[in-house]
Design an enzyme around this catalytic site. Structure first.
Site, PDB file in Angstrom:
ATOM      1  N   LYS A 181       0.833  -1.198   0.000  1.00  0.00           N
ATOM      2  CA  LYS A 181       0.000   0.000   0.000  1.00  0.00           C
ATOM      3  C   LYS A 181       0.872   1.254   0.000  1.00  0.00           C
ATOM      4  O   LYS A 181       1.730   1.416   0.866  1.00  0.00           O
ATOM      5  CB  LYS A 181      -0.931  -0.012   1.208  1.00  0.00           C
ATOM      6  CG  LYS A 181      -1.872  -1.221   1.216  1.00  0.00           C
ATOM      7  CD  LYS A 181      -2.631  -1.350   2.513  1.00  0.00           C
ATOM      8  CE  LYS A 181      -1.734  -1.755   3.656  1.00  0.00           C
ATOM      9  NZ  LYS A 181      -2.493  -2.089   4.882  1.00  0.00           N
ATOM     10  N   THR A 214      -8.593   8.166   9.449  1.00  0.00           N
ATOM     11  CA  THR A 214      -8.045   7.016   8.729  1.00  0.00           C
ATOM     12  C   THR A 214      -7.845   5.803   9.639  1.00  0.00           C
ATOM     13  O   THR A 214      -7.175   4.846   9.249  1.00  0.00           O
ATOM     14  CB  THR A 214      -6.704   7.397   8.091  1.00  0.00           C
ATOM     15  OG1 THR A 214      -5.811   7.873   9.129  1.00  0.00           O
ATOM     16  CG2 THR A 214      -6.876   8.495   7.053  1.00  0.00           C
ATOM     17  N   GLY A 216      -8.041   2.437  11.077  1.00  0.00           N
ATOM     18  CA  GLY A 216      -8.541   1.153  10.589  1.00  0.00           C
ATOM     19  C   GLY A 216      -8.506   0.964   9.093  1.00  0.00           C
ATOM     20  O   GLY A 216      -9.089   0.005   8.576  1.00  0.00           O
ATOM     21  N   THR A 217      -7.798   1.812   8.365  1.00  0.00           N
ATOM     22  CA  THR A 217      -7.777   1.671   6.905  1.00  0.00           C
ATOM     23  C   THR A 217      -7.142   0.351   6.474  1.00  0.00           C
ATOM     24  O   THR A 217      -7.643  -0.320   5.564  1.00  0.00           O
ATOM     25  CB  THR A 217      -7.021   2.835   6.252  1.00  0.00           C
ATOM     26  OG1 THR A 217      -5.750   3.007   6.898  1.00  0.00           O
ATOM     27  CG2 THR A 217      -7.806   4.127   6.341  1.00  0.00           C
ATOM     28  N   GLY A 218      -6.036  -0.033   7.120  1.00  0.00           N
ATOM     29  CA  GLY A 218      -5.383  -1.283   6.747  1.00  0.00           C
ATOM     30  C   GLY A 218      -6.239  -2.501   7.054  1.00  0.00           C
ATOM     31  O   GLY A 218      -6.333  -3.433   6.241  1.00  0.00           O
ATOM     32  N   CYS A 219      -6.866  -2.495   8.220  1.00  0.00           N
ATOM     33  CA  CYS A 219      -7.771  -3.592   8.579  1.00  0.00           C
ATOM     34  C   CYS A 219      -8.913  -3.695   7.577  1.00  0.00           C
ATOM     35  O   CYS A 219      -9.295  -4.789   7.144  1.00  0.00           O
ATOM     36  CB  CYS A 219      -8.348  -3.365   9.975  1.00  0.00           C
ATOM     37  SG  CYS A 219      -7.141  -3.172  11.288  1.00  0.00           S
TER      38      CYS A 219
END
Length: 284
Positions: A181, A214, A216-219
């Site tokens: 990412k 932002t 929790g974007t990766g989760c």
């Protein structure tokens, strides 16, 4: 048992709990539901956490993590697994052992090491276990730039060329597929790099949303890929649709106003959650 046509995919999240509801197990289950999946969860750690940061982590004993996994796999047919926060080396080994024994059809590994707030969520001794045991079992890993650098033992990528090179380097150390990412790079667009099992690199670019919310974007992205992959034609399609879902959730994140005072964001210094259900909730 063969499920009837139209049955929702059953997706398991193996991750930590975020009491603020923006990341971890809570974000994963919201994402599964928003995208038409049935979510299950095995909790690896409890956190004391808000939109401003993490003040405590309480890992679940590895034996009890294994007991949760055994109970679930003995009863529920799992179509896909998302692995998030694993906290320590013992839990990482327990998860790896379960993945080897039960061999779920789809495994997405989000190598969670540091929260959006900057707080560390993975014990240093677990990095080697993640690299040597969990990474080879995943069909796709979804690191951000800092996590990729940690897995590779190098400096964080500073530009698009370095990001592309590190995505290939991750596959070279054992990852089957990589979604690196690029959201932490600068520019009007956010570009991620998908390395497929044949080593081909594909770029996925989306509008960069101007928001501080932002958390929790990766989760959310990794969970979206996990729930979408069983019904998608290929990995690229699943990732593309997941990225579109996250972009929409970010675009509407400011509407939630979670964190800070709850009503006034002017003095707020934290990171609120993305809006997992923005396509379903009525606009106010």
């Amino acid at each position: 048992m063969t499920r009837p046509p139209g049955h929702p995919p059953v997706v398991l999240s193996i991750a930590g709990s975020d009491p603020s509801g923006g990341a971890g197990i809570q974000a994963d289950l919201k994402t599964f539901s928003a995208l038409g999946g049935y979510g299950c969860a095995v909790i690896t750690a409890l956190t004391a956490q808000s939109t401003r940061g993490v003040s405590g982590v309480f890992p679940i004993p590895a034996g009890f993590v294994a007991e949760q996994l055994d109970a679930l796999f003995a009863d529920v047919g799992i179509d896909a697994v998302k692995v998030g926060m694993i906290a320590n080396a013992e839990i990482a080994r327990a998860v790896a052992d379960a993945l080897r024994r039960y061999a779920p059809p789809v495994v997405v590994l989000d190598p969670v090491m540091v929260a959006t707030s900057g707080d560390r969520l993975l014990a240093p001794d677990a990095e080697d276990v993640m690299r040597s045991e969990l990474l080879p079992l995943a069909d796709l890993i979804t690191p951000n730039l800092d996590e990729a650098a940690a897995l590779l033992g190098t400096q964080r990528a500073a530009d698009a060329d370095e990001t592309r090179a590190q995505s290939l380097a991750l596959r070279a150390i054992g990852a089957r597929r990589v979604l690196l990412k690029g959201g932490h790079l600068v520019g009007p667009e956010a570009t991620d790099y998908l390395v497929d099992s044949d080593g081909r690199v594909q770029e996925l670019t989306a509008e960069r949303i101007d928001t501080a919310n932002t958390h929790g974007t990766g989760c959310t992205l990794s969970s979206a890929v996990a729930v979408l992959r069983p019904g998608a034609d290929d990995w690229f399609t699943a990732v593309q649709e997941a990225k579109a879902y996250l972009t929409t959730a970010l675009r509407h994140a400011d509407e939630l106003m979670i964190g800070g005072t709850g009503t006034d964001y002017s003095p707020y210094s934290g990171h609120g959650p993305v809006h997992h259900f923005s396509a379903m909730w009525p606009r106010r």
